[in-house]
Write a protein that holds these residues in place. Sequence first.
Motif, PDB file in Angstrom:
ATOM      1  N   ASP A  56       0.836  -1.198   0.000  1.00 18.93           N
ATOM      2  CA  ASP A  56       0.000   0.000   0.000  1.00 18.93           C
ATOM      3  C   ASP A  56       0.873   1.251   0.000  1.00 18.93           C
ATOM      4  N   SER A  57       2.031   1.158   0.629  1.00 19.56           N
ATOM      5  CA  SER A  57       2.983   2.261   0.639  1.00 19.56           C
ATOM      6  C   SER A  57       4.370   1.695   0.891  1.00 19.56           C
ATOM      7  N   GLY A  58       5.372   2.512   0.634  1.00 18.28           N
ATOM      8  CA  GLY A  58       6.745   2.056   0.804  1.00 18.28           C
ATOM      9  C   GLY A  58       7.362   1.632  -0.518  1.00 18.28           C
ATOM     10  N   ALA A  59       8.614   1.214  -0.468  1.00 18.30           N
ATOM     11  CA  ALA A  59       9.356   0.869  -1.679  1.00 18.30           C
ATOM     12  C   ALA A  59      10.184  -0.389  -1.471  1.00 18.30           C
ATOM     13  N   LEU A  60      10.408  -1.114  -2.575  1.00 18.22           N
ATOM     14  CA  LEU A  60      11.249  -2.304  -2.568  1.00 18.22           C
ATOM     15  C   LEU A  60      12.319  -2.159  -3.634  1.00 18.22           C
ATOM     16  N   ARG A  61      13.528  -2.595  -3.290  1.00 22.70           N
ATOM     17  CA  ARG A  61      14.640  -2.560  -4.238  1.00 22.70           C
ATOM     18  C   ARG A  61      15.374  -3.903  -4.193  1.00 22.70           C
ATOM     19  N   ILE A  62      15.795  -4.378  -5.348  1.00 29.58           N
ATOM     20  CA  ILE A  62      16.603  -5.586  -5.458  1.00 29.58           C
ATOM     21  C   ILE A  62      17.843  -5.238  -6.256  1.00 29.58           C
ATOM     22  N   GLY A  63      18.996  -5.420  -5.649  1.00 27.68           N
ATOM     23  CA  GLY A  63      20.232  -5.074  -6.322  1.00 27.68           C
ATOM     24  C   GLY A  63      20.329  -3.599  -6.660  1.00 27.68           C
ATOM     25  N   GLY A  64      19.711  -2.772  -5.832  1.00 22.14           N
ATOM     26  CA  GLY A  64      19.752  -1.332  -6.060  1.00 22.14           C
ATOM     27  C   GLY A  64      18.719  -0.820  -7.037  1.00 22.14           C
ATOM     28  N   THR A  65      17.941  -1.717  -7.648  1.00 22.67           N
ATOM     29  CA  THR A  65      16.924  -1.325  -8.624  1.00 22.67           C
ATOM     30  C   THR A  65      15.546  -1.314  -7.984  1.00 22.67           C
ATOM     31  N   ALA A  66      14.793  -0.243  -8.184  1.00 19.85           N
ATOM     32  CA  ALA A  66      13.419  -0.172  -7.680  1.00 19.85           C
ATOM     33  C   ALA A  66      12.560  -1.197  -8.417  1.00 19.85           C
ATOM     34  N   VAL A  67      11.891  -2.079  -7.659  1.00 18.14           N
ATOM     35  CA  VAL A  67      11.122  -3.153  -8.284  1.00 18.14           C
ATOM     36  C   VAL A  67       9.646  -3.107  -7.930  1.00 18.14           C
ATOM     37  N   THR A  68       9.226  -2.087  -7.201  1.00 22.11           N
ATOM     38  CA  THR A  68       7.836  -2.032  -6.733  1.00 22.11           C
ATOM     39  C   THR A  68       6.849  -2.174  -7.877  1.00 22.11           C
ATOM     40  N   ASN A  69       7.172  -1.634  -9.037  1.00 25.83           N
ATOM     41  CA  ASN A  69       6.244  -1.666 -10.174  1.00 25.83           C
ATOM     42  C   ASN A  69       6.621  -2.705 -11.224  1.00 25.83           C
ATOM     43  N   LEU A  70       7.584  -3.579 -10.910  1.00 28.18           N
ATOM     44  CA  LEU A  70       8.001  -4.601 -11.865  1.00 28.18           C
ATOM     45  C   LEU A  70       7.223  -5.902 -11.663  1.00 28.18           C
ATOM     46  N   THR A  71       7.086  -6.684 -12.722  1.00 26.22           N
ATOM     47  CA  THR A  71       6.432  -7.983 -12.648  1.00 26.22           C
ATOM     48  C   THR A  71       7.373  -8.988 -11.991  1.00 26.22           C
ATOM     49  N   PRO A  72       6.845 -10.136 -11.536  1.00 25.16           N
ATOM     50  CA  PRO A  72       7.722 -11.168 -10.968  1.00 25.16           C
ATOM     51  C   PRO A  72       8.833 -11.597 -11.922  1.00 25.16           C
TER      52      PRO A  72
END
Length: 331
Positions: A56-72
């Motif tokens: 609902d809020s907040g952010a996720l990053r994998i390897g320094g890349t923002a992935v919140t809006n990326l598909t699996p």
Amino acid sequence: MAEVELSDVTRTFGRTSALSNVSMTVPDGAFFVLLGPTGAGKTTTLRLVAGLDRPDSGALRIGGTAVTNLTPAQRNVAMVFQQYSLYPHMTVRENLAFPLKSPLLRTPQDQIDRKVQEVAETLQISHKLDNRATALSGGEMQRVSIGRALVRNPAVYLMDEPLSSLDAKLRADLRVELKNIQARTGATFLYVTHDQIEAMTMATHVGVLDHGRLVQTGPPREIYEDPVSIYAASRLGQPRINILPADLFAGAPSGAKSIGLRPEQIHQGEGEESSVVRVEHLGDQTRLYLSLRNHDLVTVTDAHTPLQSGDIVKIRPERPFYFDASGARIH
């Protein structure tokens, strides 16, 4: 492999808060275990990292890349679910090879064959490679499910209590194998469990969740020896930590309402008199179930102790933990 970072992540379902402002970092190459009971928010965290759900809020990053809006698929993660998910019409070999045949990976057939064989040997299912998934036992199916993740080379491995359906011996064997695989490959593992033994034996880092809140993170030994609260202290340790009224022994600091004593923090031979309620001989050690002024506690003693029910044992605390009325640690 890649670092995983959650920043102020919140996820609610109706009026239920599954995660509340969770911030944590899974270091590159770590075996990070999320520990907590059912409903703590462990699986929700995995699903958010995997991209199967959105915060609902907040952010996720994998390897320094923002992935919140990326598909699996765009996140390049591999997930093992609590309940095995296999293609029933395929053989074990075909199930293991399936992820490698993705158009995104374009893996040569000789590499597929080699990787499938390696993983099958690691998981002790080489003799089942030509069996259909429907002909396997539950434990074998889960091993194939784990193997489907291991054959890939994702940025992060996500595992949702993958050993819970296995028998005790195989569970112990696979704990060792998963830890060896992680150490050998330097892979990043985010692993969910309620089993403290898995956390203590496999994790380089542990995150303790309580009703959607991250209450403590650190190496498992650090959390065991320096818990921030009664809740965190109770998540690790077997037998469980004894939580007793602070005034049961002399010397409690101001504001202390509870004293926490792990079995090794109970010194025998002097102090308050307690009675032996039960003796459990476990081979390498003996557990003593004691009663001290109508309060029950458990400690361990020599494997060959002559103590028996009804005996009197004097005990005193050694380097105990103290907690205030809210359960927070008092140093």
